[in-house]
Structure formats: structure tokens, C-alpha cells
Design a protein around this motif. Structure first.
Motif, short mmCIF file in Angstrom:
data_model
loop_
_atom_site.label_atom_id
_atom_site.label_comp_id
_atom_site.label_asym_id
_atom_site.label_seq_id
_atom_site.Cartn_x
_atom_site.Cartn_y
_atom_site.Cartn_z
N GLU A 1 -8.22 -15.42 7.86
CA GLU A 1 -8.79 -14.19 8.42
C GLU A 1 -7.77 -13.42 9.22
N ASP A 2 -6.86 -14.12 9.92
CA ASP A 2 -5.83 -13.43 10.67
C ASP A 2 -4.90 -12.67 9.74
N ILE A 3 -4.58 -13.28 8.57
CA ILE A 3 -3.72 -12.60 7.61
C ILE A 3 -4.39 -11.35 7.09
N LYS A 4 -5.70 -11.42 6.88
CA LYS A 4 -6.45 -10.26 6.40
C LYS A 4 -6.42 -9.14 7.43
N VAL A 5 -6.52 -9.50 8.71
CA VAL A 5 -6.48 -8.49 9.76
C VAL A 5 -5.11 -7.84 9.83
N ASN A 6 -4.06 -8.65 9.67
CA ASN A 6 -2.70 -8.15 9.86
C ASN A 6 -2.24 -7.23 8.74
N GLN A 7 -2.94 -7.20 7.63
CA GLN A 7 -2.51 -6.39 6.52
C GLN A 7 -2.72 -4.91 6.80
N ASN A 8 -1.72 -4.09 6.39
CA ASN A 8 -1.89 -2.65 6.42
C ASN A 8 -2.67 -2.21 5.19
N ARG A 9 -3.18 -1.01 5.25
CA ARG A 9 -3.99 -0.53 4.13
C ARG A 9 -3.61 0.89 3.78
N PHE A 10 -3.61 1.17 2.48
CA PHE A 10 -3.37 2.52 1.98
C PHE A 10 -4.68 3.06 1.42
N ILE A 11 -5.05 4.28 1.85
CA ILE A 11 -6.29 4.92 1.41
C ILE A 11 -5.92 6.13 0.56
N SER A 12 -6.33 6.12 -0.69
CA SER A 12 -6.04 7.23 -1.60
C SER A 12 -6.90 8.44 -1.27
N LEU A 13 -6.31 9.62 -1.38
CA LEU A 13 -7.00 10.87 -1.09
C LEU A 13 -6.87 11.81 -2.28
N SER A 14 -7.61 12.90 -2.21
CA SER A 14 -7.61 13.87 -3.30
C SER A 14 -6.54 14.92 -3.14
N ALA A 15 -5.83 14.95 -1.99
CA ALA A 15 -4.79 15.95 -1.75
C ALA A 15 -3.71 15.33 -0.87
N ALA A 16 -2.55 15.95 -0.86
CA ALA A 16 -1.42 15.46 -0.08
C ALA A 16 -1.64 15.75 1.40
N PRO A 17 -1.52 14.76 2.29
CA PRO A 17 -1.82 14.95 3.71
C PRO A 17 -0.64 15.54 4.48
N THR A 18 -0.96 16.22 5.57
CA THR A 18 0.05 16.70 6.51
C THR A 18 -0.20 16.16 7.91
#
Length: 482
Positions: A423-440
Motif C-alpha cells: 500500500e505504501d508503494i501505491k501511495v508513493n506512485q505519481n500519476r498522469f491524468i490524460s486531458l482533452s487539451a494541452a495544459p498551461t
């Protein structure tokens, strides 16, 4: 020697020592009235895993029946030949309670939304071609190239803006539907031709104790301080030894230290209280202070041996800096090559770093050279030491774990051992969230931790927890509840 004797009446066998049991943290929270930061960090995994884009709102607004400049640029962008820096959303900001949200564009649009209405309308965003213009609070079109927007923490009806093409800070009152500001702070004009050419303000900040002081950085390497009780002109100037734009400034929670960083990749710290550690002199009636310390971020990165062996570290422009609201000694930074990290301001070293793949390796973006020309402005989530930053090459945002401990996946001393809990490894992971447009830019809601993303198409994207139907399955984005 008694422990070596056989047990008897005079020497009874000692009772085994009870094994320590972990404290039940939920019960402990009921007693203390709050959750510990460690508990919030562990439970944040479920929150971040449930994030997704739930609504998109294009900037197709009109003023007196005519389309605003931002609308025109999105429709006829190719014919008008707008540059990458002049497109999209340049800044976002929530008020302290998360009721209202302000956004600005480089083409001069200032828009104020009521966030609850925006969130509820995200249910219908897929079936609607544009947002209901009659329901957003304020939409002003100014002739300025707006670069930043901030709410007055003392008076939540006021927003301040800066422009890269003006040495003025207009203050707007959202209770008045007027394109005219209620007050304008001005930078003193210099008689030197070189100083007159260098104009434009990049970032603005208010003091949180009262609304008397306003600060703004410029493209010439200075931070100006106004006292609105005295004059519309600054009474103090925080200087640097070199000329280079300061892209971002922040105040510490006690409103004593000013942090600034920008074009030269240097982190500056000024003490507003003055003192022996802060050199000051008078010029034209304005007190000028030099920073009591400054450090190159590239120099701090070079001290990370693992990173130095894998990368060629060179000075990079700093797009944004921000203090962690749940850990005030953590100052996050974002560089123009897409790297993000944390500076421990107590010891002046980089404690966390995130290095995404180079832009030219990403297959999703074919015009990566223009993406690097825009300033990226990330945001902290208010409670979980999570840092939301837009990707430089992909349509999406990273949720980075910058928890102030070596258990963080981005910590420079992080080691994932075999004895670490799953569970600690799961918490430590970063996450990428896909979007419909390029963010600024990104802005996190101060209470719910929802994320609003401004894009290069000048649209606003709402990123929050997925909506779940009564059948127990996640609904597609944009559909109503069953």
C-alpha cells in the motif's frame, strides 16, 4: 543472574512483554479532532486514482454581441498568426473559500466564474457546444496582455492583474460589472532609455495580514512593493544584481520573506523587515533592498549524485514557484524543460525532483518547440503534498507526490526496498491524468482539492473524482447520473 535460574516460587517466570499494536488512526482522529499528515498521505492514493477530466469549457464568449479577442484568436488563430505565448490561459486563481475562480488570457480577457455552477454544469459539458454566458459572473476584455491574477485575501471582492505590456496593476472589484478598475498601481518610470524599454509586470501578490501592501515582479529583475494607504507608486524595490525577468513571486505565511525566481534560474529571498542581512539604499525616495541570499537551482541539482550521473544539468528558466500550504518550508519549482522539484528552504537543498522524459521523445506532440515557449504554472493540492503540473509535451497533468519524507517517490533519497508495504508503494506512485487539451496552468480548489486546468486553447478543464452511477460502474465523462 536471576534470569538464568529455573522458575520457582522465589523466582517466578516473567510474563512475556506484550507486542506493540499500531494505533487505530480513525479513532485517534475522533479524539484529537484532526487527521495526521501521514494518514492523509496514505489515504490520498484513493483520491488521486479517482481523478479524471469531468468537464471542458471553451472560451467562446461575447461582449455586447461581439466576440472577445480570445474567442477570435481561437477561431482565426492561423490567419491572425498569434504566437504561442499569446494564446491560452495565462493564470488561474481561487479565492480563499473556493467560491469564485478568476482566469486571465494573454489577449486581455478577465473572467470570473462561480465554481459550484461550473462544477455542476460539467454534467452537461459534452452535450453543450459552449458554456452558458449568462451564468458566469464577470467577463471583461482589456487591451492588456494579462500575465497573472490574484485575489486579495483580505477583501475577496478584489482581484489584481499584471500585464507583460504595461507597468500598471489594475484592481478590479467583481461586484461592479465594469471594465474600469477601481484602482491602478503604477511603476515609476525611469529617465534612462534602457529602463524605459524594459517594461511589463509578470507576477503579483498580496500580503495576507492586511490589504495595505501589494507586490509585483517585472521583466527587469526587480520586485516592487506598494502601500495602498500612501500612494499609487511603490515605496520599496527589491533588486537583484542581474537583469532578467522574475516570473514568479511568493510570500511566506508570516509575510516576512519574499521568494522570487525566473529567467536566470536563480532563487532569490528578500527580507521585508530589512536588518543587517539585507543591504538597502535610497534612490529617488524609494528604499532599495538586495536579497539576503540567492542560490542557483542548477547548483542544488548538481549535488544530487544520481541525477548528475544521468543528466547534463545546465541553468534553466524557472516558470513558477509555490509554497506548500501543508508544509511551509517546502518551496516547489518548475523549470522550462519540464522538471519539477522542491527546495527545502530551511537547509537550502533540493529534497524532491521529478524529471519527465524529454519533449522530443514524446510522440504525442509534433510541434514541441512551441510548447516550451509558454510559461507553465502548477499548483499544490491543499492537504496532501501533491503537486499538479501540466505536461510540456503531452495533453495531461502529473500528480506528483512531494510528501516531506523519504517515503515519497520523488524524494532524492527514496529507495523502494523489499520490506516496503504494497500500500505504501501505491501511495508513493505519481500519476498522469490524460486531458482533452494541452495544459498551461493549474489551480486547486482550497477545500475539495478539485483541479481546474487552463489550456492553450483558452478552455477550462475541470479535473475531479469520477462520477459513479447507482449500478456501481463509472459513468463516461459528461453524462448524467442514472
Amino acid at each position: 543472574m536471576d534470569r538464568y535460574l529455573p522458575p520457582s516460587e522465589l523466582n517466578p517466570k516473567p510474563c512475556p512483554r506484550p507486542r506493540p499494536r499500531p494505533r487505530w488512526e480513525r479513532f485517534l482522529a475522533e479524539i484529537e479532532g484532526e487527521f495526521s499528515f501521514g494518514y492523509l498521505h496514505r489515504t490520498s492514493a484513493s483520491l488521486t486514482q479517482s481523478y479524471a477530466e469531468i468537464g471542458a469549457f471553451p472560451h467562446f464568449y461575447h461582449i455586447r454581441g461581439a466576440a472577445c479577442w480570445t474567442h477570435v484568436s481561437e477561431v482565426n488563430g492561423r490567419e491572425m498568426n498569434f504566437t504561442a505565448r499569446r494564446k491560452g490561459v495565462s493564470a488561474l486563481g481561487f479565492d480563499s473559500k473556493g467560491i469564485y475562480m478568476a482566469s486571465v488570457t494573454p489577449l486581455g480577457c478577465l473572467t470570473v466564474h462561480e465554481y459550484e455552477h461550473l462544477y455542476c454544469q460539467s454534467n452537461l459539458s459534452k452535450s453543450m457546444s459552449k458554456e452558458d454566458e449568462n451564468k458566469h459572473m464577470l467577463h471583461l476584455s482589456t487591451p492588456l496582455e494579462l500575465s497573472d491574477v490574484k485575489w486579495n485575501p483580505v477583501d475577496q471582492t478584489e482581484v489584481a492583474c499584471t500585464s507583460l505590456k504595461s507597468n500598471q496593476i489594475p484592481i478590479f472589484d467583481i461586484t461592479y460589472i465594469s471594465s474600469e478598475p477601481i484602482r491602478v498601481f503604477k511603476k515609476r518610470e525611469s529617465t534612462a532609455l534602457v529602463d524605459r524599454v524594459a517594461m511589463g509586470l509578470t507576477s503579483v501578490a498580496f500580503t495576507s495580514l492586511d490589504n495595505s501592501r501589494v507586490l509585483a515582479s517585472d521583466i527587469d529583475g526587480s520586485v516592487h512593493v506598494w502601500d495602498r494607504r500612501k500612494s499609487d507608486f511603490p515605496f520599496m524595490e527589491l533588486c537583484t544584481s542581474k537583469r532578467g525577468a522574475i516570473n514568479s513571486i511568493r510570500l511566506d505565511p508570516e509575510n516576512k520573506i519574499v521568494f522570487g525566481a525566473g529567467k536566470l534560474g536563480v532563487l532569490y529571498m528578500w527580507d521585508l523587515r530589512g536588518g543587517r542581512s539585507s543591504t538597502a539604499f535610497q534612490n529617488s525616495g524609494v528604499a532599495r533592498h538586495f536579497p539576503f541570499t540567492s542560490v542557483k537551482i542548477a547548483s542544488m541539482l548538481e549535488k544530487i549524485e544520481v541525477l548528475k550521473r544521468q543528466s547534463n544539468i545546465v541553468p534553466k528558466e524557472v516558470h513558477s514557484i509555490d509554497l506548500n500550504p501543508s508544509c511551509p518550508y517546502q518551496l516547489a519549482f518548475h523549470l522550462d524543460d519540464g522538471w519539477s522539484g522542491v527546495v527545502d528552504i530551511n537547509h537550502l537543498h533540493v529534497s524532491h525532483v521529478h524529471c519527465p522524459p524529454p519533449v522530443w521523445l514524446e510522440e504525442e506532440d509534433t510541434n514541441w518547440s512551441t510548447r516550451l515557449s509558454c510559461l507553465t504554472k502548477p499548483s499544490w493540492l491543499p492537504k496532501y503534498s501533491k503537486y499538479a503540473v501540466g505536461s510540456s509535451s503531452r495533453k495531461g497533468i502529473y500528480l506528483l507526490d512531494f510528501y516531506p519524507d523519504s517515503t515519497s517517490a520523488c524524494h532524492v533519497d527514496y529507495e523502494c526496498g523489499d520490506d516496503q508495504h504494497t500500500e505504501d508503494i501505491k501511495v508513493n506512485q505519481n500519476r498522469f491524468i490524460s486531458l482533452s487539451a494541452a495544459p498551461t496552468v493549474c489551480a486547486a480548489h482550497p477545500l475539495t482539492s478539485d483541479i481546474v486546468v487552463g489550456t492553450k486553447e483558452a478552455s477550462l478543464l475541470v479535473v475531479s473524482q469520477k462520477r459513479q452511477s447507482f449500478e456501481g460502474e463509472y459513468e463516461p465523462v459528461g453524462q448524467n447520473h442514472t
